[in-house]
Write a protein that holds these residues in place. Sequence first.
Motif, PDB file in Angstrom:
ATOM      1  N   TYR A  71       0.859  -1.183   0.000  1.00  0.00           N
ATOM      2  CA  TYR A  71       0.000   0.000   0.000  1.00  0.00           C
ATOM      3  C   TYR A  71       0.892   1.229   0.000  1.00  0.00           C
ATOM      4  N   ASP A  72       0.746   2.038  -1.044  1.00  0.00           N
ATOM      5  CA  ASP A  72       1.564   3.239  -1.174  1.00  0.00           C
ATOM      6  C   ASP A  72       0.714   4.467  -0.877  1.00  0.00           C
ATOM      7  N   ALA A 122       5.314   9.945  -1.978  1.00  0.00           N
ATOM      8  CA  ALA A 122       5.314  11.027  -2.969  1.00  0.00           C
ATOM      9  C   ALA A 122       6.611  11.075  -3.777  1.00  0.00           C
ATOM     10  N   ASP A 123       7.734  10.848  -3.144  1.00  0.00           N
ATOM     11  CA  ASP A 123       9.027  10.936  -3.829  1.00  0.00           C
ATOM     12  C   ASP A 123       9.763   9.597  -3.843  1.00  0.00           C
ATOM     13  N   LYS A 124       9.012   8.501  -3.783  1.00  0.00           N
ATOM     14  CA  LYS A 124       9.651   7.187  -3.682  1.00  0.00           C
ATOM     15  C   LYS A 124       9.325   6.272  -4.865  1.00  0.00           C
ATOM     16  N   GLY A 125       8.964   6.852  -5.995  1.00  0.00           N
ATOM     17  CA  GLY A 125       8.612   6.048  -7.166  1.00  0.00           C
ATOM     18  C   GLY A 125       9.719   5.096  -7.576  1.00  0.00           C
ATOM     19  N   ASP A 126      10.966   5.575  -7.606  1.00  0.00           N
ATOM     20  CA  ASP A 126      12.087   4.711  -8.001  1.00  0.00           C
ATOM     21  C   ASP A 126      12.278   3.561  -7.024  1.00  0.00           C
ATOM     22  N   VAL A 127      12.156   3.851  -5.739  1.00  0.00           N
ATOM     23  CA  VAL A 127      12.300   2.815  -4.710  1.00  0.00           C
ATOM     24  C   VAL A 127      11.173   1.791  -4.833  1.00  0.00           C
ATOM     25  N   ASP A 128       9.943   2.268  -5.007  1.00  0.00           N
ATOM     26  CA  ASP A 128       8.791   1.373  -5.140  1.00  0.00           C
ATOM     27  C   ASP A 128       8.916   0.500  -6.394  1.00  0.00           C
ATOM     28  N   ARG A 129       9.353   1.097  -7.489  1.00  0.00           N
ATOM     29  CA  ARG A 129       9.533   0.351  -8.748  1.00  0.00           C
ATOM     30  C   ARG A 129      10.596  -0.729  -8.581  1.00  0.00           C
ATOM     31  N   ASP A 130      11.735  -0.361  -7.990  1.00  0.00           N
ATOM     32  CA  ASP A 130      12.817  -1.338  -7.781  1.00  0.00           C
ATOM     33  C   ASP A 130      12.370  -2.464  -6.855  1.00  0.00           C
ATOM     34  N   LYS A 131      11.649  -2.127  -5.799  1.00  0.00           N
ATOM     35  CA  LYS A 131      11.171  -3.151  -4.866  1.00  0.00           C
ATOM     36  C   LYS A 131      10.202  -4.104  -5.572  1.00  0.00           C
ATOM     37  N   THR A 182      -4.274   8.092  -4.796  1.00  0.00           N
ATOM     38  CA  THR A 182      -4.228   9.278  -5.638  1.00  0.00           C
ATOM     39  C   THR A 182      -3.589  10.395  -4.821  1.00  0.00           C
ATOM     40  N   PRO A 183      -2.797  11.243  -5.381  1.00  0.00           N
ATOM     41  CA  PRO A 183      -2.505  11.448  -6.795  1.00  0.00           C
ATOM     42  C   PRO A 183      -1.190  10.816  -7.255  1.00  0.00           C
ATOM     43  N   LEU A 184      -0.734   9.754  -6.605  1.00  0.00           N
ATOM     44  CA  LEU A 184       0.528   9.129  -7.004  1.00  0.00           C
ATOM     45  C   LEU A 184       0.439   8.645  -8.448  1.00  0.00           C
TER      46      LEU A 184
END
Length: 103
Positions: A18-19, A25-34, A51-53
């Motif tokens: 759950y994000d 907000a600024d963890k897209g790269d971390v979430d994608r890698d995980k 939303t609004p991620l």
Amino acid sequence: MPDVTVNLADGRTLLVEYDGAYWHADKGDVDRDKSRDLLAAGSLVVRLRETPLPTLGLSHPDYLELTVYPTLPEPERVVEAIRAWLAAPSPVTSSPVAAELPD
């Protein structure tokens, strides 16, 4: 560590992340890698992104990303969307990765 781990009857492992918009907000790269790491380990991965991620833009048959609304929690609809995805003969990868919940 995922927010929720479900050991499915067929032996697969479903991991739910759950994000929240504030913390992610600024963890897209971390979430994608995980997510990529969890998929590489053989897990089914579901990401619930407030939303609004923005979408993480991942396309993988074992990955489902759903948009959720913090002001309108609908757990039954989220669970039904995940059940439908799991029941599909082959998860659809040609549709957008971030799916809106059905009405």
